[in-house]
Design an enzyme around this catalytic site. Structure first.
Site, PDB file in Angstrom:
ATOM      1  N   LYS A  51      -2.162   6.647   2.031  1.00 14.91           N
ATOM      2  CA  LYS A  51      -1.904   5.597   2.925  1.00 14.91           C
ATOM      3  C   LYS A  51      -1.736   5.969   4.243  1.00 14.91           C
ATOM      4  CE  LYS A  51      -0.941   1.449  -0.072  1.00 14.91           C
ATOM      5  NZ  LYS A  51      -1.063   2.189  -1.448  1.00 14.91           N
ATOM      6  N   GLU A  73       5.492  -0.232   7.244  1.00 13.90           N
ATOM      7  CA  GLU A  73       4.262  -1.068   8.260  1.00 13.90           C
ATOM      8  C   GLU A  73       5.217  -2.463   8.388  1.00 13.90           C
ATOM      9  OE1 GLU A  73      -0.285   0.145   7.945  1.00 13.90           O
ATOM     10  OE2 GLU A  73       0.638  -1.129   6.349  1.00 13.90           O
ATOM     11  N   ARG A 122     -14.053   3.427  -4.401  1.00 10.70           N
ATOM     12  CA  ARG A 122     -14.809   3.403  -5.558  1.00 10.70           C
ATOM     13  C   ARG A 122     -15.668   1.585  -5.520  1.00 10.70           C
ATOM     14  NH1 ARG A 122     -11.199  -0.777  -7.011  1.00 10.70           N
ATOM     15  NH2 ARG A 122      -8.893  -0.403  -6.578  1.00 10.70           N
TER      16      ARG A 122
END
Length: 457
Positions: A126, A210, A305
Protein backbone atom coordinates in the site's frame (compact mmCIF):
# COMPACT_ATOMS: atom_id res chain seq x y z
CA UNK A 1 -0.67 -19.38 -28.12
CA UNK A 2 0.82 -19.68 -31.61
CA UNK A 3 2.19 -17.08 -33.97
CA UNK A 4 2.39 -16.98 -37.71
CA UNK A 5 4.66 -14.64 -39.72
CA UNK A 6 1.60 -13.88 -41.83
CA UNK A 7 -1.09 -13.48 -39.19
CA UNK A 8 0.85 -12.47 -36.06
CA UNK A 9 -0.22 -13.46 -32.53
CA UNK A 10 -3.19 -15.77 -32.11
CA UNK A 11 -5.58 -16.24 -29.22
CA UNK A 12 -4.47 -18.81 -26.66
CA UNK A 13 -5.92 -22.24 -27.36
CA UNK A 14 -6.22 -23.61 -23.81
CA UNK A 15 -6.78 -22.04 -20.41
CA UNK A 16 -6.47 -23.30 -16.86
CA UNK A 17 -8.71 -21.40 -14.44
CA UNK A 18 -6.97 -21.25 -11.06
CA UNK A 19 -10.10 -20.52 -9.04
CA UNK A 20 -13.50 -21.87 -8.06
CA UNK A 21 -17.20 -21.07 -7.84
CA UNK A 22 -18.89 -18.28 -9.73
CA UNK A 23 -15.73 -16.62 -11.09
CA UNK A 24 -14.32 -19.90 -12.43
CA UNK A 25 -17.66 -20.63 -14.09
CA UNK A 26 -17.82 -17.12 -15.53
CA UNK A 27 -14.29 -17.31 -17.01
CA UNK A 28 -14.99 -20.75 -18.45
CA UNK A 29 -18.15 -19.44 -20.14
CA UNK A 30 -16.25 -16.77 -22.08
CA UNK A 31 -13.31 -19.03 -22.91
CA UNK A 32 -15.57 -21.71 -24.34
CA UNK A 33 -17.44 -19.11 -26.41
CA UNK A 34 -14.08 -18.15 -27.91
CA UNK A 35 -13.22 -21.78 -28.72
CA UNK A 36 -10.58 -22.07 -26.00
CA UNK A 37 -10.18 -25.44 -24.26
CA UNK A 38 -10.83 -24.99 -20.54
CA UNK A 39 -9.29 -26.74 -17.55
CA UNK A 40 -10.72 -26.47 -14.05
CA UNK A 41 -8.74 -27.23 -10.92
CA UNK A 42 -10.68 -28.05 -7.79
CA UNK A 43 -10.44 -29.25 -4.23
CA UNK A 44 -11.96 -32.59 -3.29
CA UNK A 45 -14.92 -30.89 -1.62
CA UNK A 46 -15.74 -28.92 -4.80
CA UNK A 47 -15.77 -31.91 -7.16
CA UNK A 48 -19.53 -31.73 -7.74
CA UNK A 49 -19.87 -27.99 -8.36
CA UNK A 50 -21.02 -26.59 -11.74
CA UNK A 51 -17.69 -25.01 -12.70
CA UNK A 52 -16.03 -28.44 -12.62
CA UNK A 53 -18.68 -30.03 -14.82
CA UNK A 54 -18.65 -27.16 -17.32
CA UNK A 55 -14.89 -27.22 -17.99
CA UNK A 56 -13.54 -29.40 -20.79
CA UNK A 57 -11.19 -31.04 -18.32
CA UNK A 58 -10.91 -31.01 -14.53
CA UNK A 59 -8.08 -31.85 -12.15
CA UNK A 60 -8.42 -32.38 -8.41
CA UNK A 61 -5.52 -30.63 -6.70
CA UNK A 62 -6.04 -31.24 -2.99
CA UNK A 63 -8.29 -31.08 0.05
CA UNK A 64 -10.61 -28.26 1.04
CA UNK A 65 -8.04 -26.11 2.85
CA UNK A 66 -7.04 -23.37 0.36
CA UNK A 67 -3.36 -23.66 1.30
CA UNK A 68 -3.47 -27.27 0.13
CA UNK A 69 -5.42 -26.65 -3.08
CA UNK A 70 -6.35 -23.26 -4.56
CA UNK A 71 -3.42 -21.43 -2.97
CA UNK A 72 -0.96 -24.23 -3.64
CA UNK A 73 1.10 -22.93 -6.57
CA UNK A 74 2.95 -26.22 -7.03
CA UNK A 75 -0.25 -28.20 -7.50
CA UNK A 76 -1.77 -25.64 -9.85
CA UNK A 77 1.33 -25.62 -12.02
CA UNK A 78 1.52 -29.42 -12.00
CA UNK A 79 -2.08 -29.51 -13.26
CA UNK A 80 -1.22 -27.03 -16.01
CA UNK A 81 1.73 -29.16 -17.14
CA UNK A 82 -0.29 -32.37 -17.00
CA UNK A 83 -3.14 -30.97 -19.13
CA UNK A 84 -1.03 -28.99 -21.61
CA UNK A 85 -2.59 -25.67 -20.66
CA UNK A 86 -1.25 -22.68 -22.58
CA UNK A 87 -2.34 -20.03 -20.08
CA UNK A 88 -3.57 -19.51 -16.52
CA UNK A 89 -6.33 -17.13 -15.45
CA UNK A 90 -6.30 -16.62 -11.66
CA UNK A 91 -9.70 -14.93 -11.25
CA UNK A 92 -9.77 -12.98 -7.98
CA UNK A 93 -8.55 -13.95 -4.51
CA UNK A 94 -6.34 -17.01 -3.93
CA UNK A 95 -3.24 -16.61 -6.18
CA UNK A 96 -4.52 -13.72 -8.31
CA UNK A 97 -2.27 -11.05 -6.76
CA UNK A 98 0.65 -13.32 -5.92
CA UNK A 99 3.58 -11.93 -7.92
CA UNK A 100 5.78 -14.97 -7.25
CA UNK A 101 3.12 -17.26 -8.69
CA UNK A 102 2.76 -15.03 -11.75
CA UNK A 103 6.53 -15.23 -12.28
CA UNK A 104 6.46 -19.00 -11.99
CA UNK A 105 3.66 -19.18 -14.56
CA UNK A 106 5.71 -17.13 -17.02
CA UNK A 107 8.93 -19.01 -16.22
CA UNK A 108 7.10 -22.25 -17.07
CA UNK A 109 6.44 -20.86 -20.55
CA UNK A 110 2.74 -20.23 -19.90
CA UNK A 111 0.72 -17.09 -20.54
CA UNK A 112 -0.24 -15.21 -17.39
CA UNK A 113 -3.65 -13.54 -17.75
CA UNK A 114 -2.88 -10.50 -15.66
CA UNK A 115 -0.43 -7.62 -15.27
CA UNK A 116 3.33 -7.96 -15.04
CA UNK A 117 4.53 -9.54 -11.77
CA UNK A 118 6.59 -6.44 -10.96
CA UNK A 119 3.44 -4.32 -11.15
CA UNK A 120 1.63 -6.77 -8.87
CA UNK A 121 4.51 -6.44 -6.39
CA UNK A 122 4.48 -2.65 -6.56
CA UNK A 123 0.73 -2.30 -6.10
CA UNK A 124 0.55 -5.07 -3.50
CA UNK A 125 2.34 -2.84 -1.01
CA UNK A 126 0.00 0.00 0.00
CA UNK A 127 2.81 2.44 0.77
CA UNK A 128 4.74 1.81 -2.45
CA UNK A 129 1.49 2.00 -4.42
CA UNK A 130 0.52 5.26 -2.73
CA UNK A 131 3.93 6.80 -3.44
CA UNK A 132 3.90 5.63 -7.07
CA UNK A 133 0.50 7.10 -7.91
CA UNK A 134 1.20 10.30 -5.96
CA UNK A 135 4.16 10.86 -8.29
CA UNK A 136 1.68 10.99 -11.21
CA UNK A 137 -0.31 13.77 -9.56
CA UNK A 138 -3.14 11.60 -8.23
CA UNK A 139 -4.38 12.96 -4.87
CA UNK A 140 -3.54 10.85 -1.81
CA UNK A 141 -4.78 11.23 1.76
CA UNK A 142 -2.40 12.78 4.30
CA UNK A 143 -0.35 9.89 5.67
CA UNK A 144 2.98 8.16 6.05
CA UNK A 145 5.31 7.59 3.11
CA UNK A 146 7.32 4.81 4.78
CA UNK A 147 6.20 1.74 6.76
CA UNK A 148 5.63 2.38 10.45
CA UNK A 149 7.27 -0.46 12.34
CA UNK A 150 6.87 0.39 16.03
CA UNK A 151 4.24 1.89 18.27
CA UNK A 152 6.25 4.96 19.30
CA UNK A 153 6.83 5.88 15.64
CA UNK A 154 3.09 5.43 15.00
CA UNK A 155 2.22 7.87 17.80
CA UNK A 156 4.72 10.41 16.48
CA UNK A 157 3.45 10.08 12.90
CA UNK A 158 -0.14 10.45 14.07
CA UNK A 159 0.60 13.86 15.53
CA UNK A 160 1.88 14.99 12.12
CA UNK A 161 -0.96 13.46 10.07
CA UNK A 162 -3.81 14.24 12.47
CA UNK A 163 -6.78 12.23 13.74
CA UNK A 164 -8.95 10.37 12.89
CA UNK A 165 -6.64 7.82 11.28
CA UNK A 166 -6.98 4.63 9.31
CA UNK A 167 -4.42 2.06 10.48
CA UNK A 168 -3.69 -0.28 7.56
CA UNK A 169 -1.50 -3.28 6.98
CA UNK A 170 0.86 -2.14 4.25
CA UNK A 171 0.79 -5.59 2.64
CA UNK A 172 -2.94 -6.14 3.16
CA UNK A 173 -5.81 -6.07 0.72
CA UNK A 174 -9.45 -6.96 0.19
CA UNK A 175 -10.58 -4.98 3.22
CA UNK A 176 -8.45 -7.06 5.61
CA UNK A 177 -5.99 -5.70 8.13
CA UNK A 178 -7.25 -2.26 9.08
CA UNK A 179 -8.66 -0.29 11.99
CA UNK A 180 -9.73 3.24 12.92
CA UNK A 181 -8.16 5.43 15.60
CA UNK A 182 -9.70 8.68 16.87
CA UNK A 183 -7.08 9.37 19.52
CA UNK A 184 -3.75 8.13 20.86
CA UNK A 185 -5.27 5.44 23.09
CA UNK A 186 -7.17 3.96 20.14
CA UNK A 187 -4.07 4.24 17.96
CA UNK A 188 -1.98 2.19 20.37
CA UNK A 189 -4.68 -0.47 20.53
CA UNK A 190 -5.23 -0.58 16.76
CA UNK A 191 -1.51 -0.55 16.01
CA UNK A 192 -0.96 -3.66 18.12
CA UNK A 193 -3.95 -5.44 16.61
CA UNK A 194 -3.32 -4.58 12.96
CA UNK A 195 0.46 -5.09 12.98
CA UNK A 196 0.01 -8.46 14.69
CA UNK A 197 -2.62 -9.49 12.14
CA UNK A 198 -0.39 -8.31 9.27
CA UNK A 199 2.57 -10.28 10.55
CA UNK A 200 0.48 -13.46 10.79
CA UNK A 201 -1.46 -13.10 7.55
CA UNK A 202 0.99 -11.37 5.23
CA UNK A 203 4.38 -11.97 6.86
CA UNK A 204 4.90 -8.20 7.04
CA UNK A 205 4.00 -6.14 10.15
CA UNK A 206 4.53 -2.79 8.37
CA UNK A 207 1.74 -0.24 8.88
CA UNK A 208 0.43 2.66 6.81
CA UNK A 209 -1.27 5.52 8.63
CA UNK A 210 -3.68 7.63 6.58
CA UNK A 211 -6.30 10.26 7.33
CA UNK A 212 -9.68 8.63 7.85
CA UNK A 213 -12.71 10.06 6.04
CA UNK A 214 -15.80 8.89 7.97
CA UNK A 215 -18.42 9.98 5.42
CA UNK A 216 -16.73 8.90 2.22
CA UNK A 217 -17.91 7.12 -0.89
CA UNK A 218 -15.94 4.15 -2.18
CA UNK A 219 -15.54 4.73 -5.92
CA UNK A 220 -13.37 2.64 -8.22
CA UNK A 221 -12.30 3.09 -11.82
CA UNK A 222 -12.02 0.12 -14.17
CA UNK A 223 -8.87 0.33 -16.25
CA UNK A 224 -7.63 -1.92 -19.02
CA UNK A 225 -4.05 -1.84 -20.20
CA UNK A 226 -3.94 -2.97 -23.83
CA UNK A 227 -1.24 -4.98 -25.54
CA UNK A 228 0.09 -1.89 -27.39
CA UNK A 229 0.59 0.06 -24.15
CA UNK A 230 -2.61 2.10 -24.33
CA UNK A 231 -4.50 2.38 -21.02
CA UNK A 232 -8.24 3.05 -21.11
CA UNK A 233 -10.75 3.77 -18.35
CA UNK A 234 -14.13 2.08 -18.61
CA UNK A 235 -16.09 4.22 -16.20
CA UNK A 236 -16.45 3.97 -12.46
CA UNK A 237 -18.36 1.89 -9.94
CA UNK A 238 -19.81 3.00 -6.63
CA UNK A 239 -19.00 0.31 -4.05
CA UNK A 240 -20.07 2.13 -0.89
CA UNK A 241 -22.59 -0.43 0.40
CA UNK A 242 -20.26 -2.44 2.65
CA UNK A 243 -20.26 -4.45 5.82
CA UNK A 244 -16.96 -4.79 7.70
CA UNK A 245 -15.15 -3.15 4.75
CA UNK A 246 -16.51 -5.87 2.43
CA UNK A 247 -18.65 -4.83 -0.53
CA UNK A 248 -22.27 -5.95 -0.87
CA UNK A 249 -23.70 -3.81 -3.70
CA UNK A 250 -22.01 -2.01 -6.59
CA UNK A 251 -23.43 0.24 -9.27
CA UNK A 252 -22.30 2.07 -12.37
CA UNK A 253 -22.24 4.92 -13.04
CA UNK A 254 -22.01 6.35 -9.54
CA UNK A 255 -24.98 8.60 -8.70
CA UNK A 256 -22.73 10.51 -6.26
CA UNK A 257 -20.33 12.06 -8.81
CA UNK A 258 -20.68 15.23 -10.82
CA UNK A 259 -19.31 15.12 -14.40
CA UNK A 260 -16.20 17.21 -13.64
CA UNK A 261 -15.11 15.01 -10.74
CA UNK A 262 -15.82 11.87 -12.77
CA UNK A 263 -13.57 13.02 -15.60
CA UNK A 264 -10.77 13.94 -13.20
CA UNK A 265 -10.94 10.52 -11.58
CA UNK A 266 -10.93 8.64 -14.87
CA UNK A 267 -8.01 10.69 -16.19
CA UNK A 268 -6.02 10.18 -12.97
CA UNK A 269 -6.60 6.42 -13.08
CA UNK A 270 -5.37 6.25 -16.68
CA UNK A 271 -2.23 8.22 -15.80
CA UNK A 272 -1.55 5.92 -12.86
CA UNK A 273 -1.89 2.89 -15.13
CA UNK A 274 0.43 4.40 -17.73
CA UNK A 275 3.03 5.31 -15.11
CA UNK A 276 3.47 1.69 -14.01
CA UNK A 277 3.17 0.15 -17.48
CA UNK A 278 -0.12 -1.54 -16.65
CA UNK A 279 -1.37 -4.34 -18.92
CA UNK A 280 -4.63 -6.29 -18.59
CA UNK A 281 -7.59 -5.53 -16.31
CA UNK A 282 -7.14 -3.57 -13.09
CA UNK A 283 -9.01 -1.26 -10.77
CA UNK A 284 -8.00 2.03 -9.20
CA UNK A 285 -9.93 2.40 -5.96
CA UNK A 286 -10.55 5.85 -4.46
CA UNK A 287 -12.41 7.53 -1.63
CA UNK A 288 -14.60 10.51 -2.52
CA UNK A 289 -15.14 12.87 0.40
CA UNK A 290 -17.03 16.10 0.96
CA UNK A 291 -20.53 17.25 0.16
CA UNK A 292 -21.90 16.94 -3.36
CA UNK A 293 -20.78 19.92 -5.38
CA UNK A 294 -17.65 20.34 -3.24
CA UNK A 295 -16.18 16.85 -3.43
CA UNK A 296 -12.66 15.62 -3.98
CA UNK A 297 -11.06 12.19 -4.12
CA UNK A 298 -7.98 10.41 -2.81
CA UNK A 299 -6.31 7.19 -3.93
CA UNK A 300 -7.08 4.09 -1.89
CA UNK A 301 -5.39 1.17 -3.68
CA UNK A 302 -4.95 -0.53 -7.04
CA UNK A 303 -6.27 -4.07 -7.51
CA UNK A 304 -4.15 -5.92 -10.05
CA UNK A 305 -6.82 -8.40 -11.12
CA UNK A 306 -10.40 -8.77 -12.25
CA UNK A 307 -12.82 -7.48 -9.61
CA UNK A 308 -15.82 -9.36 -8.26
CA UNK A 309 -18.01 -6.47 -9.45
CA UNK A 310 -16.74 -6.33 -13.05
CA UNK A 311 -20.18 -7.34 -14.49
CA UNK A 312 -21.67 -3.89 -13.84
CA UNK A 313 -19.04 -2.38 -16.13
CA UNK A 314 -19.72 -5.08 -18.72
CA UNK A 315 -23.43 -4.29 -18.61
CA UNK A 316 -22.97 -0.53 -19.01
CA UNK A 317 -20.26 -0.71 -21.69
CA UNK A 318 -21.49 -3.78 -23.54
CA UNK A 319 -18.13 -5.56 -23.51
CA UNK A 320 -16.81 -8.82 -22.09
CA UNK A 321 -13.88 -7.95 -19.81
CA UNK A 322 -12.67 -11.55 -19.61
CA UNK A 323 -12.50 -11.67 -23.40
CA UNK A 324 -10.44 -8.48 -23.38
CA UNK A 325 -8.16 -9.96 -20.71
CA UNK A 326 -7.54 -13.02 -22.86
CA UNK A 327 -6.87 -10.90 -25.94
CA UNK A 328 -4.40 -8.65 -24.10
CA UNK A 329 -2.59 -11.66 -22.66
CA UNK A 330 -2.36 -13.13 -26.17
CA UNK A 331 -0.84 -9.91 -27.54
CA UNK A 332 -3.98 -9.07 -29.52
CA UNK A 333 -5.87 -5.77 -29.82
CA UNK A 334 -9.27 -5.53 -28.09
CA UNK A 335 -12.40 -6.79 -29.81
CA UNK A 336 -13.60 -3.20 -30.29
CA UNK A 337 -12.18 0.32 -30.16
CA UNK A 338 -12.31 0.82 -26.41
CA UNK A 339 -11.26 4.45 -26.70
CA UNK A 340 -14.55 5.13 -28.50
CA UNK A 341 -16.98 2.94 -26.52
CA UNK A 342 -19.49 4.92 -24.46
CA UNK A 343 -21.53 3.95 -21.38
CA UNK A 344 -25.20 3.08 -21.77
CA UNK A 345 -27.75 3.14 -18.99
CA UNK A 346 -27.26 1.99 -15.40
CA UNK A 347 -26.30 -1.33 -13.80
CA UNK A 348 -26.40 -2.63 -10.22
CA UNK A 349 -24.86 -5.79 -8.76
CA UNK A 350 -25.94 -7.58 -5.57
CA UNK A 351 -23.60 -10.11 -3.92
CA UNK A 352 -25.76 -13.00 -2.78
CA UNK A 353 -23.95 -14.51 0.20
CA UNK A 354 -24.61 -17.47 2.46
CA UNK A 355 -25.00 -15.30 5.53
CA UNK A 356 -27.82 -14.01 7.69
CA UNK A 357 -29.27 -10.68 6.50
CA UNK A 358 -29.03 -8.88 9.86
CA UNK A 359 -25.65 -9.59 11.43
CA UNK A 360 -24.06 -10.94 8.22
CA UNK A 361 -22.67 -14.01 9.97
CA UNK A 362 -21.90 -17.02 7.72
CA UNK A 363 -24.66 -19.59 7.35
CA UNK A 364 -23.44 -22.39 5.03
CA UNK A 365 -25.44 -25.51 4.28
CA UNK A 366 -26.99 -27.73 1.64
CA UNK A 367 -29.06 -25.95 -1.04
CA UNK A 368 -32.53 -27.49 -1.18
CA UNK A 369 -34.03 -24.81 -3.45
CA UNK A 370 -32.26 -22.62 -6.00
CA UNK A 371 -34.35 -20.64 -8.49
CA UNK A 372 -32.68 -17.78 -10.34
CA UNK A 373 -34.55 -14.79 -11.77
CA UNK A 374 -34.64 -14.35 -15.53
CA UNK A 375 -35.70 -11.65 -17.93
CA UNK A 376 -34.43 -8.79 -20.03
CA UNK A 377 -31.16 -7.32 -18.72
CA UNK A 378 -31.14 -9.65 -15.70
CA UNK A 379 -27.95 -11.65 -15.25
CA UNK A 380 -26.96 -14.13 -12.55
CA UNK A 381 -23.37 -15.30 -12.16
CA UNK A 382 -23.71 -18.25 -9.79
CA UNK A 383 -21.30 -20.77 -8.35
CA UNK A 384 -23.90 -23.20 -7.10
CA UNK A 385 -27.07 -25.03 -8.10
CA UNK A 386 -29.84 -26.89 -6.33
CA UNK A 387 -28.43 -29.88 -4.46
CA UNK A 388 -24.98 -28.37 -3.94
CA UNK A 389 -23.56 -27.58 -0.51
CA UNK A 390 -22.03 -24.26 0.54
CA UNK A 391 -19.17 -25.10 2.87
CA UNK A 392 -17.45 -22.90 5.49
CA UNK A 393 -14.09 -23.62 3.83
CA UNK A 394 -14.41 -20.68 1.43
CA UNK A 395 -15.92 -17.24 0.99
CA UNK A 396 -19.69 -17.09 1.50
CA UNK A 397 -20.41 -15.69 -2.00
CA UNK A 398 -22.94 -17.89 -3.78
CA UNK A 399 -23.96 -15.72 -6.72
CA UNK A 400 -24.10 -12.21 -8.14
CA UNK A 401 -27.33 -10.70 -9.41
CA UNK A 402 -26.75 -7.98 -12.02
CA UNK A 403 -29.50 -5.82 -13.48
CA UNK A 404 -29.28 -3.18 -16.21
CA UNK A 405 -31.73 -0.58 -17.51
CA UNK A 406 -31.79 2.77 -19.28
CA UNK A 407 -31.95 4.74 -16.01
CA UNK A 408 -31.03 4.17 -12.36
CA UNK A 409 -34.70 4.34 -11.35
CA UNK A 410 -35.58 1.64 -13.89
CA UNK A 411 -32.60 -0.49 -12.83
CA UNK A 412 -33.71 -0.39 -9.18
CA UNK A 413 -37.25 -1.33 -10.20
CA UNK A 414 -35.85 -4.26 -12.19
CA UNK A 415 -33.74 -5.24 -9.19
CA UNK A 416 -36.78 -5.34 -6.91
CA UNK A 417 -38.55 -7.73 -9.24
CA UNK A 418 -35.46 -9.91 -9.70
CA UNK A 419 -34.78 -10.13 -5.95
CA UNK A 420 -38.38 -11.18 -5.35
CA UNK A 421 -37.99 -13.94 -7.93
CA UNK A 422 -34.67 -15.22 -6.55
CA UNK A 423 -35.46 -18.18 -4.30
CA UNK A 424 -32.88 -19.92 -2.11
CA UNK A 425 -33.48 -22.30 0.76
CA UNK A 426 -31.06 -24.33 2.82
CA UNK A 427 -28.17 -22.01 3.63
CA UNK A 428 -28.89 -18.61 5.10
CA UNK A 429 -28.86 -15.80 2.55
CA UNK A 430 -28.82 -12.00 2.46
CA UNK A 431 -31.57 -11.49 -0.14
CA UNK A 432 -33.87 -9.88 2.48
CA UNK A 433 -31.22 -7.26 3.21
CA UNK A 434 -31.20 -6.14 -0.42
CA UNK A 435 -34.98 -5.73 -0.37
CA UNK A 436 -34.59 -3.60 2.76
CA UNK A 437 -31.84 -1.56 1.08
CA UNK A 438 -34.04 -0.83 -1.95
CA UNK A 439 -36.66 0.60 0.41
CA UNK A 440 -34.10 2.87 2.08
CA UNK A 441 -34.49 6.48 0.83
CA UNK A 442 -30.80 7.24 1.47
CA UNK A 443 -29.86 4.51 -1.01
CA UNK A 444 -32.56 5.27 -3.55
CA UNK A 445 -31.61 8.97 -3.50
CA UNK A 446 -28.09 7.88 -4.48
CA UNK A 447 -26.13 10.11 -2.09
CA UNK A 448 -25.09 7.37 0.35
CA UNK A 449 -21.69 6.72 1.95
CA UNK A 450 -19.80 3.72 3.31
CA UNK A 451 -21.70 4.17 6.56
CA UNK A 452 -25.08 3.23 5.10
CA UNK A 453 -25.15 -0.39 6.32
CA UNK A 454 -24.13 0.60 9.87
CA UNK A 455 -26.89 3.21 9.83
CA UNK A 456 -29.41 0.55 8.83
CA UNK A 457 -28.25 -1.76 11.60
Amino acid sequence: MTESPLTGPALIDSLLVANRGEIARRIIRTARRLGIRTIAVHSDIDAGLPFVAEADEAVEIGPAAPAESYRNADRVLEAAARTGAAAIHPGYGFLSENADFARRVKDAGLVWVGPDPDVIDLMGDKINARNAVAATGMPVAPGTTDPVTDEAAAVEAAHAVGYPLMVKASAGGGGMGMGIAHDEAELRKQYAAVSGFAARMFGDPGILLERYYPDARHIEVQILGLADGTVVALGERNCSVQRRNQKLVEESPSPALDPELRQRMLAAAVEAGKAVGYRNAGTVECLVHGEKGAQDFVFLEMNTRLQVEHPVTEAVYGIDLVEQQLRVASGLPPSADLTAVRPRGHAVEFRVNAEDPVRFLPGPGAISTWAEPTGEDVRVDSGYAEGDRVTPAYDSLMAKLIVHADTREAALARARAALTAFTISGPKNNLPFFTELLDNPVFTDGDYTTGIVAQMR
